[in-house]
Design a protein around this motif. Structure first.
Motif, PDB file in Angstrom:
ATOM      1  N   ASP A 119      -6.523  10.819  -7.933  1.00 17.01           N
ATOM      2  CA  ASP A 119      -6.763  10.178  -9.221  1.00 17.01           C
ATOM      3  C   ASP A 119      -6.547  11.092 -10.427  1.00 17.01           C
ATOM      4  N   TYR A 120      -6.759  12.371 -10.269  1.00 12.67           N
ATOM      5  CA  TYR A 120      -6.580  13.285 -11.388  1.00 12.67           C
ATOM      6  C   TYR A 120      -5.197  13.929 -11.380  1.00 12.67           C
ATOM      7  N   GLU A 121      -4.688  14.251 -10.192  1.00 14.07           N
ATOM      8  CA  GLU A 121      -3.407  14.942 -10.090  1.00 14.07           C
ATOM      9  C   GLU A 121      -2.255  14.022  -9.670  1.00 14.07           C
ATOM     10  N   ALA A 122      -2.546  12.782  -9.299  1.00 12.32           N
ATOM     11  CA  ALA A 122      -1.553  11.750  -8.966  1.00 12.32           C
ATOM     12  C   ALA A 122      -0.665  12.108  -7.771  1.00 12.32           C
ATOM     13  N   TYR A 123      -1.243  12.706  -6.746  1.00  7.40           N
ATOM     14  CA  TYR A 123      -0.509  12.977  -5.525  1.00  7.40           C
ATOM     15  C   TYR A 123      -0.480  11.738  -4.648  1.00  7.40           C
ATOM     16  N   SER A 124       0.555  11.653  -3.829  1.00  5.50           N
ATOM     17  CA  SER A 124       0.638  10.553  -2.868  1.00  5.50           C
ATOM     18  C   SER A 124      -0.287  10.850  -1.695  1.00  5.50           C
ATOM     19  N   TYR A 125      -0.563   9.821  -0.891  1.00  5.23           N
ATOM     20  CA  TYR A 125      -1.410  10.012   0.282  1.00  5.23           C
ATOM     21  C   TYR A 125      -0.806  11.048   1.232  1.00  5.23           C
ATOM     22  N   GLN A 126       0.496  11.007   1.391  1.00  2.00           N
ATOM     23  CA  GLN A 126       1.163  11.943   2.284  1.00  2.00           C
ATOM     24  C   GLN A 126       1.031  13.376   1.776  1.00  2.00           C
ATOM     25  N   GLU A 127       1.209  13.582   0.473  1.00  2.36           N
ATOM     26  CA  GLU A 127       1.065  14.929  -0.088  1.00  2.36           C
ATOM     27  C   GLU A 127      -0.370  15.446   0.059  1.00  2.36           C
ATOM     28  N   ILE A 128      -1.341  14.566  -0.145  1.00  2.00           N
ATOM     29  CA  ILE A 128      -2.745  14.957   0.013  1.00  2.00           C
ATOM     30  C   ILE A 128      -3.019  15.343   1.462  1.00  2.00           C
ATOM     31  N   ALA A 129      -2.446  14.588   2.384  1.00  3.09           N
ATOM     32  CA  ALA A 129      -2.612  14.900   3.805  1.00  3.09           C
ATOM     33  C   ALA A 129      -2.043  16.283   4.124  1.00  3.09           C
ATOM     34  N   GLU A 130      -0.891  16.612   3.558  1.00  5.63           N
ATOM     35  CA  GLU A 130      -0.288  17.922   3.784  1.00  5.63           C
ATOM     36  C   GLU A 130      -1.153  19.033   3.199  1.00  5.63           C
ATOM     37  N   ILE A 131      -1.694  18.816   2.014  1.00  2.00           N
ATOM     38  CA  ILE A 131      -2.493  19.839   1.342  1.00  2.00           C
ATOM     39  C   ILE A 131      -3.802  20.099   2.083  1.00  2.00           C
ATOM     40  N   THR A 132      -4.465  19.030   2.505  1.00  2.00           N
ATOM     41  CA  THR A 132      -5.794  19.176   3.101  1.00  2.00           C
ATOM     42  C   THR A 132      -5.794  19.346   4.610  1.00  2.00           C
ATOM     43  N   GLY A 133      -4.684  19.024   5.249  1.00  4.34           N
ATOM     44  CA  GLY A 133      -4.632  19.125   6.704  1.00  4.34           C
ATOM     45  C   GLY A 133      -5.206  17.899   7.406  1.00  4.34           C
ATOM     46  N   LEU A 134      -5.448  16.834   6.665  1.00  2.00           N
ATOM     47  CA  LEU A 134      -5.927  15.576   7.243  1.00  2.00           C
ATOM     48  C   LEU A 134      -4.729  14.686   7.520  1.00  2.00           C
ATOM     49  N   ASN A 135      -4.944  13.591   8.252  1.00  2.00           N
ATOM     50  CA  ASN A 135      -3.853  12.629   8.370  1.00  2.00           C
ATOM     51  C   ASN A 135      -4.010  11.576   7.268  1.00  2.00           C
ATOM     52  N   GLU A 136      -2.975  10.784   7.053  1.00  2.00           N
ATOM     53  CA  GLU A 136      -2.990   9.814   5.949  1.00  2.00           C
ATOM     54  C   GLU A 136      -4.131   8.815   6.060  1.00  2.00           C
ATOM     55  N   SER A 137      -4.437   8.383   7.255  1.00  2.00           N
ATOM     56  CA  SER A 137      -5.532   7.426   7.444  1.00  2.00           C
ATOM     57  C   SER A 137      -6.859   8.014   6.994  1.00  2.00           C
ATOM     58  N   GLN A 138      -7.099   9.254   7.370  1.00  2.00           N
ATOM     59  CA  GLN A 138      -8.333   9.914   6.949  1.00  2.00           C
ATOM     60  C   GLN A 138      -8.394  10.047   5.437  1.00  2.00           C
ATOM     61  N   VAL A 139      -7.281  10.393   4.827  1.00  2.00           N
ATOM     62  CA  VAL A 139      -7.221  10.524   3.369  1.00  2.00           C
ATOM     63  C   VAL A 139      -7.597   9.202   2.706  1.00  2.00           C
ATOM     64  N   LYS A 140      -7.019   8.115   3.191  1.00  2.00           N
ATOM     65  CA  LYS A 140      -7.314   6.795   2.611  1.00  2.00           C
ATOM     66  C   LYS A 140      -8.786   6.424   2.774  1.00  2.00           C
ATOM     67  N   VAL A 141      -9.340   6.723   3.940  1.00  2.00           N
ATOM     68  CA  VAL A 141     -10.754   6.411   4.188  1.00  2.00           C
ATOM     69  C   VAL A 141     -11.643   7.229   3.261  1.00  2.00           C
ATOM     70  N   TYR A 142     -11.372   8.519   3.132  1.00  2.00           N
ATOM     71  CA  TYR A 142     -12.179   9.376   2.256  1.00  2.00           C
ATOM     72  C   TYR A 142     -12.083   8.926   0.798  1.00  2.00           C
ATOM     73  N   ILE A 143     -10.903   8.541   0.370  1.00  2.00           N
ATOM     74  CA  ILE A 143     -10.740   8.072  -1.005  1.00  2.00           C
ATOM     75  C   ILE A 143     -11.508   6.779  -1.210  1.00  2.00           C
ATOM     76  N   PHE A 144     -11.422   5.859  -0.256  1.00  2.00           N
ATOM     77  CA  PHE A 144     -12.155   4.602  -0.359  1.00  2.00           C
ATOM     78  C   PHE A 144     -13.655   4.854  -0.453  1.00  2.00           C
ATOM     79  N   ARG A 145     -14.167   5.692   0.440  1.00  2.00           N
ATOM     80  CA  ARG A 145     -15.605   5.979   0.444  1.00  2.00           C
ATOM     81  C   ARG A 145     -16.043   6.669  -0.843  1.00  2.00           C
ATOM     82  N   ALA A 146     -15.245   7.589  -1.321  1.00  2.00           N
ATOM     83  CA  ALA A 146     -15.591   8.295  -2.559  1.00  2.00           C
ATOM     84  C   ALA A 146     -15.610   7.349  -3.747  1.00  2.00           C
TER      85      ALA A 146
END
Length: 161
Positions: A119-146
């Motif tokens: 939301d602040y840096e406008a990265y795609s789900y795939q880029e966030i997954a690469e940065i954090t070491g999570l998979n895309e599904s986990q990224v989406k779940v964490y964003i939803f919960r947050a």
């Protein structure tokens, strides 16, 4: 990557990396040190990192370095950083920004990281997954919960009033 591309990466990405890390750790000095360490690591790996992957490399390296530092502080305590964090916070209520900042502060580190990147840096789900070491599904779940937590936090009357 060559020297010119490295210098271009410094010019293009340093502010974004600093802003991201500063929002996470709330310490100007720590954020500056982490960004500097990340660029040092990039310089050490300059032969193996393409310019197109430099931004993701920097965000990933700085994120992991910040996590290491924060874990060490939590384990051993770092009295010097307390003063830095106190000066960065605003004591008076001035609006929605402060409510959002306090909601972000209450999020678990992983959720805070993915929300800031999305939301602040406008990265795609795939880029966030690469940065954090999570998979895309986990990224989406964490964003939803947050976002759900932040939405409920903002709705609380004791926070807004």
């Amino acid at each position: 990557m060559n020297r010119v591309e490295y210098n271009r990466a410094v010019d293009a990405f340093s502010d974004d990396v600093y802003r991201f890390i500063h929002k996470m750790c709330r310490s100007r000095e720590m954020a500056e040190d982490i960004v500097q360490d990340s660029y040092l690591k990039l310089w050490e790996e300059v032969a193996r990192v393409d310019y197109g992957k430099a931004k993701a490399f920097l965000f990933s390296t700085s994120y992991h370095r910040m996590i290491d530092i924060l874990r060490r502080e939590n384990k051993f305590g770092d009295i010097e950083s307390v003063g830095d964090r106190v000066e960065d916070t605003s004591p008076a209520y001035t609006g929605l920004r402060e409510v959002l900042e306090s909601a972000l502060a209450k999020l678990p580190p992983v959720q805070k990281t993915v929300v800031l990147l999305r939301d602040y840096e406008a990265y795609s789900y795939q880029e966030i997954a690469e940065i954090t070491g999570l998979n895309e599904s986990q990224v989406k779940v964490y964003i939803f919960r947050a976002r759900a937590f932040m939405k409920e936090f903002i709705r609380r009357p004791d926070v807004v009033v």
